[in-house]
Design a protein around this motif. Structure first.
Motif, mmCIF file in Angstrom:
data_model
loop_
_atom_site.group_PDB
_atom_site.id
_atom_site.type_symbol
_atom_site.label_atom_id
_atom_site.label_comp_id
_atom_site.label_asym_id
_atom_site.label_seq_id
_atom_site.Cartn_x
_atom_site.Cartn_y
_atom_site.Cartn_z
ATOM 1 N N VAL A 113 -22.088 -39.010 44.727
ATOM 2 C CA VAL A 113 -22.489 -37.951 45.664
ATOM 3 C C VAL A 113 -21.306 -37.039 45.978
ATOM 4 C CG1 VAL A 113 -23.187 -37.507 48.064
ATOM 5 C CG2 VAL A 113 -24.452 -39.150 46.687
ATOM 6 N N LEU A 114 -20.163 -37.615 46.252
ATOM 7 C CA LEU A 114 -18.992 -36.796 46.581
ATOM 8 C C LEU A 114 -18.539 -35.944 45.398
ATOM 9 C CD1 LEU A 114 -16.952 -39.319 48.734
ATOM 10 C CD2 LEU A 114 -18.146 -37.271 49.526
ATOM 11 N N PHE A 115 -18.645 -36.495 44.199
ATOM 12 C CA PHE A 115 -18.186 -35.756 43.023
ATOM 13 C C PHE A 115 -19.179 -34.669 42.612
ATOM 14 C CE2 PHE A 115 -17.452 -35.154 38.434
ATOM 15 C CZ PHE A 115 -16.100 -34.870 38.445
ATOM 16 N N TYR A 116 -20.453 -35.029 42.488
ATOM 17 C CA TYR A 116 -21.429 -34.079 41.969
ATOM 18 C C TYR A 116 -22.087 -33.212 43.045
ATOM 19 C CZ TYR A 116 -20.939 -36.213 37.437
ATOM 20 O OH TYR A 116 -20.420 -36.658 36.255
ATOM 21 N N TYR A 117 -22.429 -33.787 44.162
ATOM 22 C CA TYR A 117 -23.094 -33.006 45.208
ATOM 23 C C TYR A 117 -22.090 -32.220 46.052
ATOM 24 C CZ TYR A 117 -27.750 -35.005 44.508
ATOM 25 O OH TYR A 117 -28.969 -35.364 43.992
ATOM 26 N N GLU A 118 -20.943 -32.829 46.330
ATOM 27 C CA GLU A 118 -19.966 -32.165 47.197
ATOM 28 C C GLU A 118 -18.860 -31.458 46.421
ATOM 29 O OE1 GLU A 118 -20.985 -31.849 50.043
ATOM 30 O OE2 GLU A 118 -22.489 -33.419 49.926
ATOM 31 N N ASP A 119 -18.828 -31.650 45.103
ATOM 32 C CA ASP A 119 -17.878 -30.964 44.237
ATOM 33 C C ASP A 119 -16.427 -31.191 44.671
ATOM 34 O OD1 ASP A 119 -17.364 -29.433 41.976
ATOM 35 O OD2 ASP A 119 -17.243 -27.569 43.124
ATOM 36 N N LEU A 122 -11.276 -35.813 42.359
ATOM 37 C CA LEU A 122 -11.119 -37.263 42.371
ATOM 38 C C LEU A 122 -10.108 -37.690 43.432
ATOM 39 C CD1 LEU A 122 -11.146 -37.977 38.526
ATOM 40 C CD2 LEU A 122 -13.025 -38.262 40.153
ATOM 41 N N GLN A 123 -9.055 -36.908 43.608
ATOM 42 C CA GLN A 123 -8.045 -37.230 44.616
ATOM 43 C C GLN A 123 -8.631 -37.128 46.021
ATOM 44 O OE1 GLN A 123 -4.805 -38.464 44.085
ATOM 45 N NE2 GLN A 123 -5.206 -38.947 46.222
ATOM 46 N N ASP A 124 -9.432 -36.106 46.287
ATOM 47 C CA ASP A 124 -10.070 -35.987 47.604
ATOM 48 C C ASP A 124 -11.008 -37.167 47.859
ATOM 49 O OD1 ASP A 124 -8.783 -33.670 48.387
ATOM 50 O OD2 ASP A 124 -10.421 -32.332 47.806
ATOM 51 N N ILE A 125 -11.754 -37.572 46.842
ATOM 52 C CA ILE A 125 -12.648 -38.720 46.986
ATOM 53 C C ILE A 125 -11.838 -39.971 47.289
ATOM 54 C CG2 ILE A 125 -14.319 -40.211 45.793
ATOM 55 C CD1 ILE A 125 -15.145 -37.656 44.199
ATOM 56 N N SER A 126 -10.737 -40.135 46.596
ATOM 57 C CA SER A 126 -9.842 -41.266 46.835
ATOM 58 C C SER A 126 -9.368 -41.282 48.287
ATOM 59 C CB SER A 126 -8.644 -41.182 45.885
ATOM 60 O OG SER A 126 -7.668 -42.133 46.201
ATOM 61 N N ASP A 127 -8.983 -40.113 48.789
ATOM 62 C CA ASP A 127 -8.515 -40.009 50.171
ATOM 63 C C ASP A 127 -9.633 -40.289 51.170
ATOM 64 O OD1 ASP A 127 -6.038 -39.326 49.133
ATOM 65 O OD2 ASP A 127 -6.304 -37.167 49.480
ATOM 66 N N ILE A 128 -10.806 -39.727 50.939
ATOM 67 C CA ILE A 128 -11.936 -39.893 51.857
ATOM 68 C C ILE A 128 -12.371 -41.356 51.932
ATOM 69 C CG2 ILE A 128 -14.407 -39.389 52.167
ATOM 70 C CD1 ILE A 128 -13.744 -36.555 51.033
ATOM 71 N N LEU A 129 -12.499 -41.989 50.779
ATOM 72 C CA LEU A 129 -12.980 -43.377 50.747
ATOM 73 C C LEU A 129 -11.860 -44.395 50.940
ATOM 74 C CD1 LEU A 129 -15.593 -43.134 47.845
ATOM 75 C CD2 LEU A 129 -15.985 -42.967 50.313
ATOM 76 N N ASP A 130 -10.636 -43.907 50.932
ATOM 77 C CA ASP A 130 -9.469 -44.765 51.123
ATOM 78 C C ASP A 130 -9.403 -45.865 50.060
ATOM 79 O OD1 ASP A 130 -7.078 -45.449 52.356
ATOM 80 O OD2 ASP A 130 -8.057 -46.867 53.735
#
Length: 160
Positions: A113-119, A122-130
């Motif tokens: 969802v974060l990658f495809y829906y929120e665009d 990968l680094q931002d996803i890593s930070d958000i999900l810790d």
């Protein structure tokens, strides 16, 4: 961050926040509660955000944390899971892909969802999900494989 700019940023990202909460909670009412809690918490701490380009990842992190709190506190009544599983999600931009996503394990669903829906990167996803960047990459890869397999199964059933 001044109040007016904060409100503009929230308006711009409201759907993103809701999608994130819904991906975790699979329940519209709980997702709305989590987003409301996240907005309130962010508003109270708006002085912490300095760069506007960091607003979306910052808000998604807060939303994720609030959604996980709601999920943890949620009272499960006997039979509640069965009822939830039978309800089709009512979503403004409904598509079959969202149904498939709801069947995935949460760890893969969130990354997809974060990658495809929120665009998000990968680094931002890593930070958000810790979680480590490598974990994000492997979860995204496994999530894509699950999506592909589920969609292929669905296509086979339609042609039968």
């Amino acid at each position: 961050m001044e109040v007016k700019k904060f409100c503009e940023c929230i308006d711009k990202n409201r759907d993103n926040l809701y999608r994130m909460a819904l991906a975790i909670l699979k329940n519209e009412t709980d997702a709305e509660d989590a987003v409301s809690n996240a907005i309130l918490k962010a508003y109270e701490n708006r002085g912490q955000i300095r760069a506007f380009h960091k607003f979306k990842p910052w808000m998604l992190t807060i939303t994720k944390n609030e959604a996980l709190k709601v999920k943890k506190k949620r009272l499960l009544l006997p039979g509640n899971e069965e009822v939830e599983a039978r309800l089709k999600p009512v979503y403004e931009h409904y598509d079959e892909l969202w149904d498939v996503l709801q069947q995935m394990k949460e760890e893969y669903r969130l990354v997809v969802v974060l990658f495809y829906y929120e665009d998000l990167s990968l680094q931002d996803i890593s930070d958000i999900l810790d979680i480590p960047l490598g974990t994000v990459k492997s979860r995204l890869s496994r999530g894509k494989t699950e999506l592909k397999n589920a969609l292929e199964r669905g296509m086979r059933h339609e042609t039968v």
